[in-house]
Write a protein that holds these residues in place. Structure first.
Motif, PDB file in Angstrom:
ATOM      1  N   ALA A 137       0.814  -1.246  -0.098  1.00  0.00           N
ATOM      2  CA  ALA A 137       0.148   0.006   0.127  1.00  0.00           C
ATOM      3  C   ALA A 137       0.896   1.388   0.007  1.00  0.00           C
ATOM      4  O   ALA A 137       0.610   2.231  -0.816  1.00  0.00           O
ATOM      5  CB  ALA A 137      -0.895   0.052   1.309  1.00  0.00           C
ATOM      6  N   GLU A 138       1.955   1.445   0.718  1.00  0.00           N
ATOM      7  CA  GLU A 138       2.985   2.369   0.937  1.00  0.00           C
ATOM      8  C   GLU A 138       3.405   2.723  -0.680  1.00  0.00           C
ATOM      9  O   GLU A 138       3.768   3.597  -1.198  1.00  0.00           O
ATOM     10  CB  GLU A 138       3.928   2.249   1.864  1.00  0.00           C
ATOM     11  CG  GLU A 138       3.476   2.717   3.088  1.00  0.00           C
ATOM     12  CD  GLU A 138       4.274   1.925   4.460  1.00  0.00           C
ATOM     13  OE1 GLU A 138       3.923   2.398   5.534  1.00  0.00           O
ATOM     14  OE2 GLU A 138       5.113   1.390   4.269  1.00  0.00           O
ATOM     15  N   TRP A 139       4.082   1.505  -1.164  1.00  0.00           N
ATOM     16  CA  TRP A 139       4.495   1.656  -2.463  1.00  0.00           C
ATOM     17  C   TRP A 139       3.626   1.924  -3.540  1.00  0.00           C
ATOM     18  O   TRP A 139       4.108   2.954  -4.534  1.00  0.00           O
ATOM     19  CB  TRP A 139       4.994   0.384  -2.842  1.00  0.00           C
ATOM     20  CG  TRP A 139       6.493   0.008  -2.372  1.00  0.00           C
ATOM     21  CD1 TRP A 139       6.834  -1.238  -1.569  1.00  0.00           C
ATOM     22  CD2 TRP A 139       7.709   0.835  -2.548  1.00  0.00           C
ATOM     23  NE1 TRP A 139       8.252  -1.159  -1.041  1.00  0.00           N
ATOM     24  CE2 TRP A 139       8.629   0.015  -1.816  1.00  0.00           C
ATOM     25  CE3 TRP A 139       8.055   1.631  -3.207  1.00  0.00           C
ATOM     26  CZ2 TRP A 139      10.214   0.632  -1.868  1.00  0.00           C
ATOM     27  CZ3 TRP A 139       9.527   2.338  -3.405  1.00  0.00           C
ATOM     28  CH2 TRP A 139      10.429   1.626  -2.613  1.00  0.00           C
ATOM     29  N   ARG A 140       2.482   1.652  -3.331  1.00  0.00           N
ATOM     30  CA  ARG A 140       1.415   2.350  -4.294  1.00  0.00           C
ATOM     31  C   ARG A 140       1.302   3.849  -4.458  1.00  0.00           C
ATOM     32  O   ARG A 140       1.173   4.483  -5.426  1.00  0.00           O
ATOM     33  CB  ARG A 140       0.091   1.725  -4.294  1.00  0.00           C
ATOM     34  CG  ARG A 140      -0.091   0.387  -4.611  1.00  0.00           C
ATOM     35  CD  ARG A 140      -1.772   0.078  -4.807  1.00  0.00           C
ATOM     36  NE  ARG A 140      -2.368  -0.109  -3.479  1.00  0.00           N
ATOM     37  CZ  ARG A 140      -2.134  -1.197  -2.637  1.00  0.00           C
ATOM     38  NH1 ARG A 140      -1.778  -2.420  -3.149  1.00  0.00           N
ATOM     39  NH2 ARG A 140      -2.924  -1.093  -1.460  1.00  0.00           N
ATOM     40  N   ILE A 141       1.700   4.342  -3.176  1.00  0.00           N
ATOM     41  CA  ILE A 141       1.537   5.761  -3.043  1.00  0.00           C
ATOM     42  C   ILE A 141       3.099   6.261  -3.521  1.00  0.00           C
ATOM     43  O   ILE A 141       3.084   7.284  -4.413  1.00  0.00           O
ATOM     44  CB  ILE A 141       1.322   6.343  -1.718  1.00  0.00           C
ATOM     45  CG1 ILE A 141      -0.187   5.586  -1.086  1.00  0.00           C
ATOM     46  CG2 ILE A 141       1.478   7.920  -1.417  1.00  0.00           C
ATOM     47  CD1 ILE A 141      -0.593   5.856   0.196  1.00  0.00           C
ATOM     48  N   LEU A 142       3.996   5.617  -2.931  1.00  0.00           N
ATOM     49  CA  LEU A 142       5.399   6.196  -3.421  1.00  0.00           C
ATOM     50  C   LEU A 142       5.539   6.516  -4.667  1.00  0.00           C
ATOM     51  O   LEU A 142       6.148   7.095  -5.306  1.00  0.00           O
ATOM     52  CB  LEU A 142       6.421   5.634  -2.422  1.00  0.00           C
ATOM     53  CG  LEU A 142       6.328   5.551  -0.971  1.00  0.00           C
ATOM     54  CD1 LEU A 142       7.182   4.714  -0.095  1.00  0.00           C
ATOM     55  CD2 LEU A 142       6.487   6.943  -0.385  1.00  0.00           C
ATOM     56  N   ASP A 143       5.114   5.265  -5.465  1.00  0.00           N
ATOM     57  CA  ASP A 143       5.558   5.070  -6.894  1.00  0.00           C
ATOM     58  C   ASP A 143       5.098   6.172  -7.873  1.00  0.00           C
ATOM     59  O   ASP A 143       5.211   6.743  -8.865  1.00  0.00           O
ATOM     60  CB  ASP A 143       4.881   3.764  -7.350  1.00  0.00           C
ATOM     61  CG  ASP A 143       5.776   2.650  -6.977  1.00  0.00           C
ATOM     62  OD1 ASP A 143       7.189   2.818  -6.614  1.00  0.00           O
ATOM     63  OD2 ASP A 143       5.578   1.395  -7.040  1.00  0.00           O
TER      64      ASP A 143
END
Length: 201
Positions: A137-143
């Motif tokens: 979920a964090e990577w979906r945002i960071l990307d």
């Protein structure tokens, strides 16, 4: 010059992931291309320290890889393949990847070379811990974030249909801004080591 030797974790009990690794690293510039070296292992020769940082963190994010970074000389003229390469950087990369396998709970990476290598390893290991700890979920945002672009968190919140506060909390929890600030420091330490006597590539 930098040689990266990357070995698959648990290769005896898992499918061959080297083709996926080569695809993952394809966008990282090299002097000698990313190639399978032997078994479930890949290797590449990189000139820019910032590209080394990118490659290391890509591997740690993907997971399942031991990463060894060797700093030193790569004999010229350059061969067409890293498999034919010679020089102290190749020896250092082999030592580094072997040591990465003994890191225990730490990020599975090691850096070998002249003065500055240990400091670069320490910074990369700290960055690696944050990278490896992030959720999908964090990577979906960071990307979706564009570093340095005003309003990008609001735009990401809109595109994911979540609140700006949720984006802000994810960014803080993932230490994203800290990573962006520290990446140049890691590259600077690698460059320092690469310019020490005995490391001329």
């Amino acid at each position: 010059m930098f040689v990266l030797t990357i070995d698959q974790i648990g290769s005896r009990s898992a499918a061959d992931r080297v083709p996926d690794l080569l695809e993952l690293l394809r966008a990282v510039p090299t002097v000698l291309p990313w190639e399978r070296s032997v078994g479930d292992e890949a290797q590449g020769v990189v000139q820019a320290a910032s590209d080394v940082v990118d490659a290391v963190l890509l591997c740690l994010r993907e997971g399942g890889w031991y990463v060894g970074v060797g700093i030193g000389e790569v004999e010229r003229p350059f061969p067409p393949s890293p498999r034919e390469g010679r020089g102290s950087a190749f020896v250092a990369a082999r030592t580094a990847v072997d040591r990465a396998k003994r890191m225990g709970e730490r990020a599975p990476l090691a850096v070998e070379g002249p003065d500055g290598a240990a400091e670069a390893e320490g910074v990369l290991a700290l960055l690696g811990r944050h990278v490896m700890a992030r959720s999908e979920a964090e990577w979906r945002i960071l990307d979706l974030l564009e570093p340095g672009v005003r309003g990008t968190q609001t735009a990401v919140a809109r595109s994911l249909e979540i609140t700006p506060q949720a984006v802000s909390k994810a960014v803080a929890r993932a230490a994203w801004n800290e990573e962006l600030a520290v990446r140049p420091a890691a590259a600077r330490l690698l460059t320092w080591a690469d310019t020490e006597p005995g490391a001329v590539g």
